[in-house]
Design an enzyme around this catalytic site. Structure first.
Site, PDB file in Angstrom:
ATOM      1  CD  GLU A 268       0.442  -1.368   3.353  1.00  0.00           C
ATOM      2  OE1 GLU A 268       0.274  -2.846   2.514  1.00  0.00           O
ATOM      3  OE2 GLU A 268       0.524  -1.569   4.232  1.00  0.00           O
ATOM      4  CG  HIS A 292      -5.540  -5.543   1.699  1.00  0.00           C
ATOM      5  ND1 HIS A 292      -6.237  -6.959   2.598  1.00  0.00           N
ATOM      6  CD2 HIS A 292      -4.148  -5.536   1.791  1.00  0.00           C
ATOM      7  CE1 HIS A 292      -4.709  -6.547   3.605  1.00  0.00           C
ATOM      8  NE2 HIS A 292      -3.871  -6.110   2.982  1.00  0.00           N
ATOM      9  CD  GLU A 293      -1.976  -4.074  -0.817  1.00  0.00           C
ATOM     10  OE1 GLU A 293      -1.908  -3.151  -0.023  1.00  0.00           O
ATOM     11  OE2 GLU A 293      -2.202  -5.131  -0.589  1.00  0.00           O
ATOM     12  CG  HIS A 296      -3.462  -1.224   4.376  1.00  0.00           C
ATOM     13  ND1 HIS A 296      -3.775  -1.447   5.094  1.00  0.00           N
ATOM     14  CD2 HIS A 296      -3.478  -2.412   2.955  1.00  0.00           C
ATOM     15  CE1 HIS A 296      -3.214  -2.836   5.136  1.00  0.00           C
ATOM     16  NE2 HIS A 296      -2.643  -3.204   4.234  1.00  0.00           N
ATOM     17  CD  GLU A 315      -1.770  -5.565   6.349  1.00  0.00           C
ATOM     18  OE1 GLU A 315      -2.798  -5.904   6.084  1.00  0.00           O
ATOM     19  OE2 GLU A 315      -0.669  -5.361   5.688  1.00  0.00           O
ATOM     20  CG  ASP A 372      10.244  -9.464   6.249  1.00  0.00           C
ATOM     21  OD1 ASP A 372      10.224  -8.484   6.802  1.00  0.00           O
ATOM     22  OD2 ASP A 372      11.843  -8.911   6.500  1.00  0.00           O
ATOM     23  CE1 TYR A 380      -1.057  -9.851   6.442  1.00  0.00           C
ATOM     24  CE2 TYR A 380      -2.310  -9.122   5.220  1.00  0.00           C
ATOM     25  CZ  TYR A 380      -0.910  -9.186   5.396  1.00  0.00           C
ATOM     26  OH  TYR A 380      -0.116  -8.159   5.140  1.00  0.00           O
TER      27      TYR A 380
HETATM   28  N1  BES Z   1       0.854  -4.537   3.756  1.00  0.00           N
HETATM   29  C1  BES Z   1       1.384  -5.942   3.429  1.00  0.00           C
HETATM   30  C2  BES Z   1       2.345  -6.381   2.616  1.00  0.00           C
HETATM   31  C3  BES Z   1       3.243  -6.703   3.658  1.00  0.00           C
HETATM   32  C4  BES Z   1       2.962  -6.869   4.856  1.00  0.00           C
HETATM   33  C5  BES Z   1       4.419  -6.387   3.373  1.00  0.00           C
HETATM   34  C6  BES Z   1       4.268  -6.731   5.592  1.00  0.00           C
HETATM   35  C7  BES Z   1       5.602  -6.628   4.605  1.00  0.00           C
HETATM   36  C8  BES Z   1       5.288  -6.764   5.394  1.00  0.00           C
HETATM   37  C9  BES Z   1      -0.385  -6.135   1.977  1.00  0.00           C
HETATM   38  O1  BES Z   1      -1.069  -5.019   2.198  1.00  0.00           O
HETATM   39  C10 BES Z   1      -0.607  -6.960   1.944  1.00  0.00           C
HETATM   40  O2  BES Z   1      -0.817  -7.225   2.826  1.00  0.00           O
HETATM   41  N2  BES Z   1      -0.816  -7.572   1.146  1.00  0.00           N
HETATM   42  C11 BES Z   1      -1.273  -8.764   1.445  1.00  0.00           C
HETATM   43  C12 BES Z   1      -2.871  -8.687   0.023  1.00  0.00           C
HETATM   44  C13 BES Z   1      -3.745  -9.721   0.822  1.00  0.00           C
HETATM   45  C14 BES Z   1      -4.008  -9.649   2.278  1.00  0.00           C
HETATM   46  C15 BES Z   1      -5.186  -8.868   0.069  1.00  0.00           C
HETATM   47  C16 BES Z   1      -0.486  -9.599   0.332  1.00  0.00           C
HETATM   48  O3  BES Z   1       0.397  -9.205  -0.788  1.00  0.00           O
HETATM   49  O4  BES Z   1      -0.979 -10.739  -0.912  1.00  0.00           O
HETATM   50 ZN    ZN Z   2      -1.982  -5.212   3.701  1.00  0.00          ZN
END
Ligand code: BES
Ligand code: ZN
Length: 609
Positions: A268, A292-293, A296, A315, A372, A380
C-alpha cells in the site's frame, strides 16, 4: 533501546522526526543509492545528547547541522535490526530549538529494501530495474531514519536516474528536470505525514495507462494494456471506501505492476500501490487485492500501528474494510464467503507455525524478532474474525460501520496500540459495556492458535463448494464427475473448492488424474487456482505436479505461493532434491527476503524458524 518499539534503535525520547528531504542518485552499475537525507526534528531534551537512528549496511560519510560537522559513530550490526547510528547533537540544543540534520551516505548493494534487476530479468530485456519494499523494517537500509511506525513525517525527494528510465515514488510527482551525464531528476512530494515503512521507489522503463480519474497503472510496456483492463474497477473501490470511512486524502491512487519477483500480492505505498503481476488473471477476479490496498489508505496509512506487535490494527482492519468494499460491489453473502475463505488461510498459518506458537497470537511479543519471520495470515484473519465478531455482538453493520468511521477520524495522522484501540471501542459504545466485557480479550489478544470464537458465516456461495469437495473426498467411483460440475462456479468458488480439499486428507494420484480430466485445473492461468491445484497434487504424491510446481516457484516469487509450495515440495522425499536444486539455482535471481525465508522453510539455513 529507548523507544518502545523492540525492532528499532531510535531513541524517540530525545527527538522526533517531523520532516524528511531526500536527494538521491541511482547507480545501476554499483547497485547503490548515493546522496543525502535532511531530517528535521522536534527536540525533547535540554542537555547535550546522543540521537540514535536506524541504519542497515549503509556507509555514512558526513553528518552536519547548520553547516557544522557533528560527531557520529555506527554501532556493530545487530543480527536482525541493523546498526544504530549515534549522532552527537550540538551542545547548544534547547527543547524549543529546531534541529535539522543533513546526513550524506551510500547504500549497500545488498540493501535489504531493494531488488536490482538486470535487463535480462525484466519483461523488456533492454533496461535494468529497481524496486523497494520497506515494510516492515527495511527503510533503514535506504535511509538513516527513526524506522519505527510510531514516527510519521511528510517527505520531499529528488531522484536522479539515467535516461530513458522513469522513477516513481510513494508520493505525488512534481515534475522533472534534465541533469548532466544524460540523466533526469524526478521531483516528488508526499504532503501527508507517513511512517518510514511507506517510503517507496521504483526505477525502470515504465509506461502508464489511464484507469480512472485519479488512477493510472504503470508497468513495463509488455504488461501495461493487460493491467489497464484487469484493474478497471479501481475507482469503484475507492468510492466505496470513501462511503465507509471518509474522504480519500492522498490525491492520486496510481498502481504499479512489478516484475514477478515482487514478494507480496500488493503493498500500500501511498499514492502508488505496488502489485504482483500474478494478479493479472485476465478477468479481474483477483482485484480484491486492489480493494485491500485501497483500504490501507485509511487503516495503516492514515491510522497506523504503533509497533509491529500491533500489526493486526493495520491488517485486520484492512481485511475487514476490503471485504466491506467487495460487499458494496456484490452482496453481503459474498463478503461472508470471502471471510470463510480467509479462515482457511488462518488455519494454514496456525498449522504451519503450530497451534502453540507465540507467532499465532494476535498481539505477539516481537522482542528480538524480525517481523519478516513472524509474518503470516494471523494478524489478517484473526484480526478480521475479531472485528466480524464484534460487529455481530454490537448490533450489526448499522452500529459497527459508524465505529470504523469514528476510529479513522479520531486516530488519523497518528499511530496507536491495541490498548488505545480497545479504549476507543469502549468509549464509542458506552451503553454496551456489558456486551464488550463478555469478550475474552485476553484470549483474543494473547492466546495462540485459532480464535476463541469463530462466526458461523453464511453459506450461500460456499455450499456448492463444500458439497462438491465432500463428494470428491468420499467418492469410490471417480467416474461420476463431469466438467459441468463447475458450470456455475465463480473463480472464487473454484478457489474455495480446491482450498477445502487441501485441508482434507490427502488425495491419491488417481483423484488428481480424474479431476484434471474433468476440470482441467492443470491448464489454469489463474495463480490462486494453480497454487491450490499444485499444493493438492504434491500432497497427493502425484508426480506430474512436481515439474509445474517447480516452474511456478521459478517464474514468480510472491511469498504467499512460493513459500508453501517450496515447503510442500521439500516435505516429500521424491521432490525434495529437485526443490533444493531449483532453489540453489534460482537464488541469485530471487528477492533477498523471499530467498532468506525459503531457505528456512526448506531447513537449509542454520537459524531455524
Ligand atoms: N502491507 C501488506 C504487505 C506487507 C505486510 C509487506 C508486511 C511487508 C510486511 C499488504 O497490504 C498486504 O497485506 N498484501 C496482501 C494482500 C492480501 C491480504 C489481499 C498480499 O500481499 O497478499
Ligand atoms: Zn495489507
Amino acid at each position: 533501546m529507548t523507544s518502545n518499539d523492540p525492532t528499532s534503535f531510535a531513541n524517540t525520547d530525545v527527538a522526533v522526526c517531523t520532516d524528511m528531504e531526500l536527494d538521491w542518485r541511482i547507480d545501476f552499475d554499483s547497485h547503490t543509492i548515493t546522496g543525502s537525507v535532511t531530517l528535521k526534528f522536534d527536540v525533547n531534551v535540554d542537555q547535550p545528547s546522543i540521537l540514535s537512528l536506524d541504519t542497515r549496511d549503509t556507509t555514512v560519510s558526513k553528518v552536519t547541522s547548520e553547516g557544522e560537522d557533528l560527531k557520529f559513530s555506527i554501532r556493530d550490526a545487530h543480527a536482525k535490526f541493523g546498526s544504530a547510528l549515534d549522532i552527537q547533537l550540538p551542545s547548544n540544543l534547547k527543547k524549543t530549538s529546531d534541529l535539522c540534520l543533513v546526513i550524506s551516505y551510500t547504500t549497500s548493494p545488498n540493501a535489504s529494501a531493494l531488488q536490482w534487476l538486470k535487463p535480462e530479468q525484466t519483461a523488456g530485456k533492454t533496461q535494468p530495474y529497481l524496486f523497494s519494499q520497506c515494510q516492515a523494517i527495511h527503510a533503514r537500509s535506504i535511509v538513516p531514519c527513526q524506522d519505527t511506525p510510531s514516527v510519521k513525517c511528510p517527505y520531499r525527494a529528488k531522484v536522479t536516474v539515467k535516461n530513458p528510465l522513469v522513477a516513481l515514488m510513494s508520493a505525488v510527482g512534481e515534475g522533472t528536470a534534465p541533469a548532466k551525464d544524460d540523466m533526469t531528476t524526478y521531483v516528488f512530494h508526499q504532503k501527508i505525514a507517513i511512517p518510514s515503512y511507506l517510503l517507496a521507489i521504483v526505477v525502470g522503463k515504465l509506461e502508464k495507462r489511464y484507469v480512472g480519474p485519479r488512477t493510472d497503472v504503470w508497468s513495463e510496456a509488455e504488461l501495461v494494456d493487460k493491467a489497464q483492463k484487469e484493474f478497471g474497477q479501481t475507482e469503484k473501490f475507492i468510492a466505496a471506501g470513501e462511503k465507509l470511512v471518509g474522504e480519500y486524502v492522498w490525491g492520486r491512487y496510481d498502481l504499479l505492476v512489478l516484475p514477478p519477483t515482487f514478494p507480496f500480492g500488493g503493498m500500500e505505498n501511498p499514492c502508488l500501490t505496488f502489485v504482483t503481476p500474478t494478479l493479472l488473471a485476465g478477468d479481474g477476479s483477483l482485484a480484491n487485492v486492489i480493494a485491500h490496498e485501497i483500504a490501507h489508505s485509511w487503516t495503516g496509512n492514515l491510522v497506523t500501528n504503533n509497533t509491529w506487535e500491533h500489526f493486526w490494527l493495520n491488517e485486520g482492519h484492512t481485511v475487514f474494510l476490503e471485504r466491506k468494499i467487495m460487499k458494496s460491489l456484490t452482496d453481503e453473502e459474498n463478503r461472508q464467503f470471502l471471510a470463510q475463505n480467509g479462515l482457511k488461510d488462518l488455519r494454514a498459518s496456525v498449522d504451519t507455525f503450530g497451534c502453540d506458537s507465540p507467532y499465532t497470537c494476535l498481539v505477539p511479543d516481537l522482542t528480538d524478532t524480525d517481523p519478516d519471520d513472524a509474518f503470516s495470515s494471523v494478524p489478517y484473519e484473526k484480526g478480521h474474525t475479531l472485528l466480524f465478531h464484534l460487529e455481530e455482538i454490537l448490533g450489526g453493520p448499522a452500529k459497527f460501520e459508524p465505529f470504523l468511521l469514528a476510529y479513522i477520524e479520531n486516530f488519523k495522522g497518528r499511530s496507536l496500540t491495541t490498548d488505545q484501540w480497545k479504549e476507543f471501542l469502549y468509549g464509542f459504545f458506552p451503553d454496551q459495556k456489558s456486551v464488550l466485557d463478555s469478550v475474552d480479550w485476553k484470549a483474543w489478544f494473547t492466546s495462540p492458535g485459532m480464535p476463541p470464537v469463530i462466526p458461523e458465516y453464511d453459506d450461500t456461495y460456499s455450499k456448492a463448494c463444500t458439497d462438491l469437495a465432500n463428494r470428491w473426498a468420499t467418492a469410490t467411483d471417480l467416474g461420476q464427475f463431469k466438467s459441468s460440475d463447475l458450470a456455475n462456479f465463480t473463480t472464487w468458488q473454484q478457489i474455495d473448492f480446491l482450498g477445502q480439499l487441501v485441508l482434507k486428507d490427502p488425495f491419491t494420484p488417481a483423484h488428481m488424474i480424474a479431476m484434471d480430466k474433468v476440470y482441467e485445473f492443470s491448464t489454469s492461468t489463474n495463480s490462486e487456482i494453480a497454487f491450490r491445484w499444485l499444493t493438492l497434487g504434491i500432497r497427493a504424491k502425484y508426480e506430474p505436479s512436481i515439474e509445474p510446481a517447480l516452474h511456478m516457484v521459478t517464474i514468480q516469487g510472491r511469498m504467499k505461493f512460493t513459500r508453501p509450495l517450496y515447503r510442500s515440495l521439500g516435505a516429500w522425499d521424491v521432490s525434495r532434491p529437485r526443490a533444493i536444486e531449483t532453489f540453489e539455482k534460482n537464488k541469485p535471481f530471487m528477492h533477498s527476503t523471499t530467498a532468506a525465508l525459503v531457505e528456512k522453510d526448506l531447513g537449509l539455513s542454520k537459524t531455524k524458524k
